[in-house]
Design an enzyme around this catalytic site. Structure first.
Site, mmCIF file in Angstrom:
data_model
loop_
_atom_site.group_PDB
_atom_site.id
_atom_site.type_symbol
_atom_site.label_atom_id
_atom_site.label_comp_id
_atom_site.label_asym_id
_atom_site.label_seq_id
_atom_site.Cartn_x
_atom_site.Cartn_y
_atom_site.Cartn_z
ATOM 1 N N ASP A 289 -70.733 -40.437 33.194
ATOM 2 C CA ASP A 289 -71.008 -39.378 34.173
ATOM 3 C C ASP A 289 -71.507 -38.206 33.313
ATOM 4 O O ASP A 289 -71.968 -38.443 32.187
ATOM 5 C CB ASP A 289 -69.725 -39.025 34.959
ATOM 6 C CG ASP A 289 -70.016 -38.240 36.238
ATOM 7 O OD1 ASP A 289 -70.387 -38.846 37.246
ATOM 8 O OD2 ASP A 289 -69.892 -36.995 36.230
ATOM 9 N N LYS B 1 -62.157 -42.349 38.882
ATOM 10 C CA LYS B 1 -62.950 -41.405 38.076
ATOM 11 C C LYS B 1 -62.055 -40.911 36.959
ATOM 12 O O LYS B 1 -60.838 -40.925 37.070
ATOM 13 C CB LYS B 1 -63.373 -40.212 38.946
ATOM 14 C CG LYS B 1 -64.590 -39.498 38.432
ATOM 15 C CD LYS B 1 -65.846 -40.180 38.923
ATOM 16 C CE LYS B 1 -67.092 -39.607 38.297
ATOM 17 N NZ LYS B 1 -68.300 -40.099 38.976
HETATM 18 N N1 GLU Z 1 -70.684 -41.637 37.497
HETATM 19 C C1 GLU Z 1 -71.533 -42.416 38.317
HETATM 20 C C2 GLU Z 1 -71.252 -42.135 39.768
HETATM 21 O O1 GLU Z 1 -70.951 -41.014 40.108
HETATM 22 C C3 GLU Z 1 -71.519 -43.885 37.938
HETATM 23 C C4 GLU Z 1 -70.203 -44.554 38.018
HETATM 24 C C5 GLU Z 1 -70.198 -46.008 37.537
HETATM 25 O O2 GLU Z 1 -71.258 -46.534 37.213
HETATM 26 O O3 GLU Z 1 -69.101 -46.567 37.520
HETATM 27 O O4 GLU Z 1 -71.323 -42.955 40.635
#
Ligand code: GLU
Length: 449
Positions: free
Chosen positions: A166, A126
């Site tokens: 996100d 992340k």
């Molecule tokens: N931010 C999204 C999640 O919490 C998507 C992450 C992604 O597609 O890599 O899963």
């Protein structure tokens, strides 16, 4: 609780006592998998848990950008590459004022088990920044994204680490980030990011995937209880990208979202947010001003309650917190219990505090955890990676079919994992166990490092 699990939780609490959100998620996940450690003493011998609670790599960097008047601004950027045992690090970028190290680590830790649940080969990561996109011009956002990518580009790649969106990062920001990556690298590797536009390698259904996936998962829960989506009323907190997908798919399948909230309060639309006009209005409202949902009530002549959350209302069947972490604390959970609502389906990452979640799980309410419910988003991101590496694109029907199947399997695997450990129908523990087992075993087989 298993003594080894207890020991590691205590160590994390002590060592990272300033990282509230991170400690919270570690406690939640590890206490659920205590039973797995009872059956696998070899994981303790290999020190799996101590390794699992420490990111493989995490870094921060300076991001400098100039505003429209030419003045420089400095923000902090992060990337947390938490666990790469089952695939390249994968997870979104969050651009929001309150982003800090604890929030990055909690999201990346959660992501690790969520990604494992998808059944696809993606590790957990992340990133983000304390940059606040609210009120910034197009040019400012573009320059920020370019500067952010300039700091990050050496450390990501299609087989290394694949960021996505996100909160505060949508298709537009991904476009700027990808443009800068391409410019710096001098070659075309669109598998480095997901959530891209369709014109340069994005996947159909990706923007809708998290919300659609949540409704598909909910549908599995309902089917299992001889119930159906038809005629159901849903209360959704948030009105961002995820809530949008929920609203659309719910309407399509005969249910309706009647409550929706933003940072300024909540709206109650008795007729439901079911028409294309209403759904499009929300998209526009969010783009123009991510902090207020009141304009919806003004436009469609429904009730707006300022500065309140709707948890506790009785005229819905399903609650879906889809806004932000710790949206539902003990106080709200008590109201939810008193409301008599039957289903509590988490969607946002960690929307419930641990004590609130415990209270709800101990009641008759059916509780589903976000790491399973929202996994369709990152799942379709993994499908986008597959399409990019094969240099082709799948049709809407193909992606949607795979998403449905994925959500079905996530539900089935979670349910089965809890049963295998004698925990009965416990979707929260089951999701943690199923995700954890996959990552732990991969780490175990790869040796000690
Ligand atoms: N931010 C999204 C999640 O919490 C998507 C992450 C992604 O597609 O890599 O899963």
């Amino acid at each position: 609780m298993n003594a080894y699990v207890e020991k590691v939780i205590e160590e994390v609490k002590e060592k990272y006592r300033d990282q509230k959100e991170f400690v919270q998620t570690v406690e939640e996940v590890l206490s659920s998998v205590s039973c797995v450690l009872d059956r696998h003493p070899e994981y303790e011998e290999a020190g799996i848990l101590e390794r699992m609670v420490e990111p493989e790599r995490m870094f921060s960097f300076r991001v400098v950008w100039t505003d429209d008047a030419g003045r420089p601004h400095t923000n902090v950027g992060y990337r947390c590459q938490f666990n790469g045992a089952i695939g390249p690090y994968k997870g979104g970028l969050r651009f929001q004022k309150n982003v800090n190290e604890s929030i990055m680590k909690f999201l990346a830790f959660e992501q690790t088990y969520k990604n494992a649940l998808t059944g696809l080969p993606i590790g957990g990561g992340k990133g983000g920044s304390d940059f606040d996109p609210a009120g910034k011009s197009e040019g400012e956002i573009m320059r920020f994204c370019q500067s952010y990518m300039t700091a990050l580009y050496r450390y990501i790649g299609p087989d290394q680490d694949v960021p996505a969106g996100d909160i505060g990062v949508s298709g537009k920001e991904i476009g700027y980030l990808f443009g800068q990556y391409r410019r710096l690298r001098g070659d075309y590797q669109n598998g480095v990011l997901t959530g891209k536009g369709l014109s340069y390698g994005g996947s159909l259904i990706r923007p809708e995937a998290t919300g659609y996936g949540a409704i598909y998962y909910l549908n599995e829960v309902l089917k299992d209880h001889n119930d159906t989506l038809q005629g159901k009323k849903i209360g959704v907190s948030g009105y961002g990208n995820v809530a949008w997908g929920i609203i659309k798919k719910a309407a399509e399948l005969g249910a309706k979202v009647t409550y929706m909230s933003g940072p300024d309060g909540y709206i109650h639309d008795e007729e439901g947010i079911v028409t294309a006009e209403k759904i499009d209005f929300i998209t526009k409202m969010r783009r123009d001003d991510p902090l207020h949902c009141k304009p919806y009530a003004e436009r469609f002549g429904c009730a707006f309650v300022a500065n309140e959350k709707f948890w506790g209302v009785k005229d819905v069947d399903i609650y879906m917190p889809a806004a932000i972490q710790n949206d539902v604390t003990l106080k709200e959970a008590e109201k939810i219990l008193a409301s008599g609502v039957k289903y509590y389906i988490e969607v946002a990452n960690m929307p419930t505090t641990n004590e609130a979640l415990q209270l709800l799980r101990n009641s008759d309410i059916i509780v589903a955890p976000s790491k399973a419910v929202n996994a369709g988003g990152v799942g379709v991101s993994a499908l986008e990676m597959s399409q990019n590496s094969q240099r082709l694109s799948w049709s809407e029907e193909e992606v949607d079919e795979l998403l449905k199947l994925m959500m079905k399997n996530i539900y089935k695997d979670s349910k089965k994992a809890a049963q295998e450990y004698g925990l009965g129908y416990d979707l929260v523990a089951g999701a943690n166990i199923a995700g954890f087992k996959k990552v732990a075993q991969a780490m175990y087989e790869q040796g000690i490092f």
